[in-house]
Design an enzyme around this catalytic site. Structure first.
Site, PDB file in Angstrom:
ATOM      1  N   ASP A 159       1.456  -5.139   4.580  1.00 22.40           N
ATOM      2  CA  ASP A 159       0.574  -4.438   5.522  1.00 22.40           C
ATOM      3  C   ASP A 159      -0.121  -5.420   6.474  1.00 22.40           C
ATOM      4  OD1 ASP A 159      -0.733  -2.212   6.582  1.00 22.40           O
ATOM      5  OD2 ASP A 159      -1.285  -1.413   4.622  1.00 22.40           O
ATOM      6  N   ASP A 214      -0.748   5.841  10.527  1.00 26.71           N
ATOM      7  CA  ASP A 214      -0.443   6.576   9.296  1.00 26.71           C
ATOM      8  C   ASP A 214      -0.218   8.082   9.492  1.00 26.71           C
ATOM      9  OD1 ASP A 214      -0.825   4.107   8.266  1.00 26.71           O
ATOM     10  OD2 ASP A 214      -2.396   4.680   6.846  1.00 26.71           O
TER      11      ASP A 214
HETATM   12  C1  GLA Z   1      -2.307   1.227   5.714  1.00 32.15           C
HETATM   13  C2  GLA Z   1      -0.827   1.624   5.680  1.00 32.15           C
HETATM   14  C3  GLA Z   1      -0.640   2.797   4.733  1.00 32.15           C
HETATM   15  C4  GLA Z   1      -1.140   2.424   3.342  1.00 32.15           C
HETATM   16  C5  GLA Z   1      -2.584   1.966   3.409  1.00 32.15           C
HETATM   17  C6  GLA Z   1      -3.054   1.364   2.087  1.00 32.15           C
HETATM   18  O1  GLA Z   1      -3.082   2.202   6.294  1.00 32.15           O
HETATM   19  O2  GLA Z   1      -0.380   1.963   6.967  1.00 32.15           O
HETATM   20  O3  GLA Z   1       0.714   3.207   4.679  1.00 32.15           O
HETATM   21  O4  GLA Z   1      -0.325   1.411   2.833  1.00 32.15           O
HETATM   22  O5  GLA Z   1      -2.765   0.966   4.397  1.00 32.15           O
HETATM   23  O6  GLA Z   1      -4.383   0.951   2.131  1.00 32.15           O
END
Ligand code: GLA
Length: 442
Positions: A159, A214
């Site tokens: 990430d 997301d």
């Molecule tokens: C980010 C990623 C998500 C998830 C969260 C976890 O927002 O884009 O897919 O992995 O972190 O904290």
């Protein structure tokens, strides 16, 4: 004595790996592991449904469900832990897992999954912290890669939180090299939300890269709301938002390096800022279909211990999965995009095509499928349809018993007898799809 040996071994490991960077030397680039994602990866990820509320019991129950429901047989082999599995780093800086959530440790979990023909995925972050505030891998890349390899991990989602002043290409290449040095085949999935246009540079770095922020279980775009300080509240990217961002990137995807429009929301629901999000079965079907048309990684994001028969039927449709997993690995194209209707084509092996129509409008759409008006000339793949001269059998993917389509769409001479009609009327329900596989008659 034993402790001394461990200390010496650990120190040697650090010297051989990450410390080369700390001393300003550049260790050799190591190519990403080949052959791990010749077709888009398939599995389950804990984030969409459970966020950081994960533990060994839940993960093992999910693994059991994946086997019992036939999901592993259908191709969903990765079980990926997202954020929140972490414990503290030990005195040498090695990461541990949360001893309360995972009392038997990651190695035991990996062994359990491997014994079921599955693979274990794990999550970290290129910054100092993960998005949920756990320890990130920055400065520990080689240590973490070697730790994951020693646990038997098969997949890393990496990430991009807490990365101020970090260069994305450098950070992801560093982790690719660390994984290479660790020597275990670990699929490398980048998650930097498309911020630095990874599709332009990451084909040699990772097996897939996220292209958007997301996702949430919302079909249509979610209106912006503001908090008391006047700042916009977090809101999920809808299925339609994501499709619009991912579709123009088709030329960058291919075997071993995929655009990742984020994990699936089929059968999931969430509440954020007091707003409840859930999609209908029609919306779930449309979402799943377009992800397959876009050759997206298929990572389930729902509670598999409580799945409905309708959701299960969507995610296990073999003909639809075959479209996603087609060995040519060509991301599909949107031929027509009106306010309410989208027509998609995807070139498949042996001259086949996948074709679908999605209705994003609020009324059922009665459409006449006139093949002569739907010829495709796809410059990217060099593939063309030729409905005027080639006969295709048409198989309906979501309604396989649909007879009118199980026939030739165009024919001459003798074949004409077999021809039913060139123009077929179909109804596409609200926020739903019709999808077909066209196969040339030899
Ligand atoms: C980010 C990623 C998500 C998830 C969260 C976890 O927002 O884009 O897919 O992995 O972190 O904290």
């Amino acid at each position: 004595m034993k402790k001394a040996l461990i200390l010496i071994a650990s120190a040697a490991m650090i010297l051989l790996s990450g410390n080369a960077f700390a001393q300003g030397r550049r260790s050799a680039d190591i190519p990403k592991y080949p052959g791990l994602a010749d077709t888009p990866q398939m599995g389950w990820n804990s984030w969409n449904r459970f966020m950081t509320e994960i533990n060994e019991e839940l993960i093992m129950a999910t693994a059991d469900a994946m086997v019992d429901l036939g999901l592993v047989d259908a191709g969903y082999v990765y079980l990926n832990l997202d954020d929140g599995w972490h414990g503290e780093r030990d005195e040498l800086g090695f990461i541990t897992c949360d001893p309360v959530k995972f009392p038997h440790g990651m190695k035991a979990l990996a062994d359990y999954l491997h014994s079921k023909g599955m693979k274990l995925g794990i999550y970290s972050d290129a910054g100092n912290f993960t998005c949920a505030g756990y320890s990130g891998s920055r400065g520990h890349e080689y240590q973490d890669a070697i730790t994951y390899a020693s646990w038997g991990v098969d997949y890393l989602k990496y990430d991009w939180c807490a990365t101020q002043n970090v260069n994305a290409k450098g950070a992801y290449t560093l982790m690719r090299n660390a994984l290479g040095k660790a020597g275990r085949p670990i699929l490398f999935s980048m998650c930097e939300w498309g911020t630095s246009k990874p599709w332009e540079w990451a084909a040699d770095v990772a097996h897939s890269w996220r292209t958007t922020h997301d996702i949430g279980p919302a079909f249509l775009p979610v209106p912006i709301t503001y908090n008391e300080q006047g700042r916009p509240n977090w809101r999920p990217q809808s299925i339609i938002d994501i499709i619009n961002q991912n579709e123009p990137l088709r030329k960058y995807a291919g075997p071993g390096h995929w655009n990742d429009p984020d994990m699936l929301e089929v059968g999931n629901n969430i509440t954020v800022n007091g707003i409840y999000y859930e999609m209908t079965d029609s919306e779930d079907r449309a979402h799943f279909t377009i992800w397959c048309m876009m050759a997206a990684p298929l990572l389930l994001g729902n509670d598999l211990t409580k799945i409905t028969p309708e959701s299960l039927a969507i995610i296990t449709n073999k003909d639809m999965i075959a479209v996603d997993q087609d060995p040519l690995g060509i991301q599909g194209l949107r031929l027509i995009n009106t306010e309410t209707l989208q027509y998609w084509f995807k070139p498949l092996v042996n001259g086949d095509w996948a074709f679908c129509v999605m209705n994003i409008g609020e009324e059922p759409a009665n459409i006449a499928l006139d093949w002569s008006a739907l010829e495709v000339d796809d410059e990217l793949s060099g593939r063309k349809t030729d409905f005027a001269n080639i006969n295709y059998t048409v198989k309906s993917i979501w309604t396989p018993n649909d007879k009118p389509f199980n026939t030739l769409v165009k024919g001459k001479g003798k074949q004409r007898k077999q021809m039913v009609t060139n123009v077929v009327n179909v109804t596409v329900p609200v926020h739903d799809v019709v999808a077909y596989r066209l196969t040339p008659v030899k």
